[in-house]
Motif scaffolding. Structure first.
Motif, mmCIF file in Angstrom:
data_model
loop_
_atom_site.group_PDB
_atom_site.id
_atom_site.type_symbol
_atom_site.label_atom_id
_atom_site.label_comp_id
_atom_site.label_asym_id
_atom_site.label_seq_id
_atom_site.Cartn_x
_atom_site.Cartn_y
_atom_site.Cartn_z
ATOM 1 N N LEU A 1 1.110 -1.654 -0.253
ATOM 2 C CA LEU A 1 -0.116 -0.285 -0.238
ATOM 3 C C LEU A 1 0.735 1.405 0.082
ATOM 4 C CD1 LEU A 1 -2.763 -0.419 2.442
ATOM 5 C CD2 LEU A 1 -3.072 -1.266 -0.046
ATOM 6 N N CYS A 2 0.796 2.672 -0.276
ATOM 7 C CA CYS A 2 1.330 3.685 -0.676
ATOM 8 C C CYS A 2 0.763 4.290 0.761
ATOM 9 C CB CYS A 2 0.190 4.649 -1.752
ATOM 10 S SG CYS A 2 1.174 6.170 -1.485
ATOM 11 N N ALA A 3 1.969 4.688 1.374
ATOM 12 C CA ALA A 3 1.953 4.896 2.422
ATOM 13 C C ALA A 3 1.314 6.518 3.097
ATOM 14 C CB ALA A 3 3.543 5.437 2.710
ATOM 15 N N ASN A 4 0.908 7.520 1.831
ATOM 16 C CA ASN A 4 0.167 8.308 1.929
ATOM 17 C C ASN A 4 -1.266 7.959 1.576
ATOM 18 O OD1 ASN A 4 -0.513 11.145 2.253
ATOM 19 N ND2 ASN A 4 0.158 11.161 -0.315
ATOM 20 N N CYS A 5 -1.635 7.998 0.142
ATOM 21 C CA CYS A 5 -3.125 7.071 0.776
ATOM 22 C C CYS A 5 -3.627 5.799 0.375
ATOM 23 C CB CYS A 5 -3.574 7.697 -1.353
ATOM 24 S SG CYS A 5 -3.358 6.313 -2.510
ATOM 25 N N GLN A 6 -2.668 5.208 1.363
ATOM 26 C CA GLN A 6 -2.928 3.969 1.925
ATOM 27 C C GLN A 6 -4.101 3.153 0.944
ATOM 28 O OE1 GLN A 6 -2.238 3.564 4.486
ATOM 29 N NE2 GLN A 6 -1.688 5.508 5.241
ATOM 30 N N ALA B 1 -3.472 1.587 -7.952
ATOM 31 C CA ALA B 1 -4.836 3.284 -7.456
ATOM 32 C C ALA B 1 -3.905 3.462 -7.020
ATOM 33 C CB ALA B 1 -5.201 1.671 -7.439
ATOM 34 N N CYS B 2 -2.698 3.973 -6.233
ATOM 35 C CA CYS B 2 -2.392 5.582 -5.265
ATOM 36 C C CYS B 2 -2.828 6.698 -6.371
ATOM 37 C CB CYS B 2 -0.607 5.298 -5.654
ATOM 38 S SG CYS B 2 -0.282 7.130 -4.777
ATOM 39 N N ILE B 3 -3.322 7.326 -5.506
ATOM 40 C CA ILE B 3 -3.674 8.818 -6.233
ATOM 41 C C ILE B 3 -2.874 10.224 -5.972
ATOM 42 C CG2 ILE B 3 -7.027 7.809 -5.913
ATOM 43 C CD1 ILE B 3 -6.834 9.365 -2.928
ATOM 44 N N CYS B 4 -2.216 9.901 -5.266
ATOM 45 C CA CYS B 4 -1.356 11.179 -5.052
ATOM 46 C C CYS B 4 -0.211 11.681 -6.257
ATOM 47 C CB CYS B 4 -0.236 10.221 -3.889
ATOM 48 S SG CYS B 4 -0.282 9.605 -2.682
ATOM 49 N N SER B 5 -0.909 11.255 -7.160
ATOM 50 C CA SER B 5 -0.709 12.222 -8.148
ATOM 51 C C SER B 5 -1.566 13.225 -8.578
ATOM 52 C CB SER B 5 0.413 11.413 -8.929
ATOM 53 O OG SER B 5 -0.434 10.482 -9.402
#
Ligand SMILES: [Zn+2]
Length: 218
Positions: A5-10, A15-19
């Motif tokens: 999992l992405c540490a920021n958006c979990q 499927a990371c939404i951080c960008s």
């Protein structure tokens, strides 16, 4: 196999939404009341909104009459509800003066001065209606709705929309904030120019394309 999992958006890295996150200093605090079935349905739209706005809370539930978290908000803020109910006032370009008027009306009732916050319901029309009907405290709040030219400008391609007047909660929140905070400034709020909220709307468009790419039939 465990998913990383992405540490920021979990969310899973794929499927990371951080960008797609924008960094916006909203003046009005935002409270999103999310219907329980929307948590998995919205594909991260509310997470994107919450991570992009510097002042935003999300509560999940259906009936908020007795919800402790929301009652705390009611105590500390003067909430106005974004909901196209019978008594909703349509926001116009001169949003701020309307906000003052709404706040004063509310203050007069309550006898206290508090910061205004915008309450947004996240769910289908049917679910939002149900939340509104069940939550008696929501029915007491001043109501605002978007003008048609914004309400019908949605770019939400992921879910089937039953009505013409069906923006995503993210878009509706951005337009309402833009009208309320910047409506009296020198430019008109349009679907292409929502002031400081436009970067998030632009990213949301890319976010939608990104979500579509996960569809097998795309
Ligand atoms: Zn992420």
């Amino acid at each position: 196999m465990s998913r990383v999992l992405c540490a920021n958006c979990q969310r899973p890295q794929k499927a990371c939404i951080c960008s797609f996150i924008a960094n916006i200093a909203n003046e009005l605090h935002v409270v999103v009341l999310q219907h329980p079935t929307e948590v998995s349905q919205t594909k991260g739209t509310i997470a994107l909104l919450a991570k992009s706005l510097n002042s935003c809370q999300v509560f999940v539930g259906e009936d908020f009459s007795e919800d402790d978290c929301f009652l705390q908000v009611m105590k500390h803020y003067q909430p106005i509800l974004l909901y196209p109910g019978e008594h909703a006032r349509t926001l116009t370009a001169s949003g701020m003066s309307q906000l003052d008027e709404l706040s004063q009306r509310f203050e007069a009732q309550e006898g206290k001065v508090r910061r205004t916050c915008l309450v947004v319901l996240d769910g289908t029309w049917k679910k939002a209606y149900r939340m509104y009907k069940l939550s008696k405290n929501l029915q007491q709040l001043p109501q605002v709705c978007l003008p048609d030219y914004l309400a019908n400008s949605g770019q939400y391609h992921i879910r089937k929309v039953a009505k013409k007047n069906a923006l995503s909660s993210l878009e509706a929140s951005c337009y309402a904030l833009a009208l309320l905070e910047e409506g009296s400034s020198s430019f008109d709020i349009t679907p292409e120019n929502a002031g400081k909220y436009q970067p998030l709307l632009n990213k949301f468009q890319k976010f939608n394309q990104f979500q579509l790419s996960f569809r097998p039939d795309y």
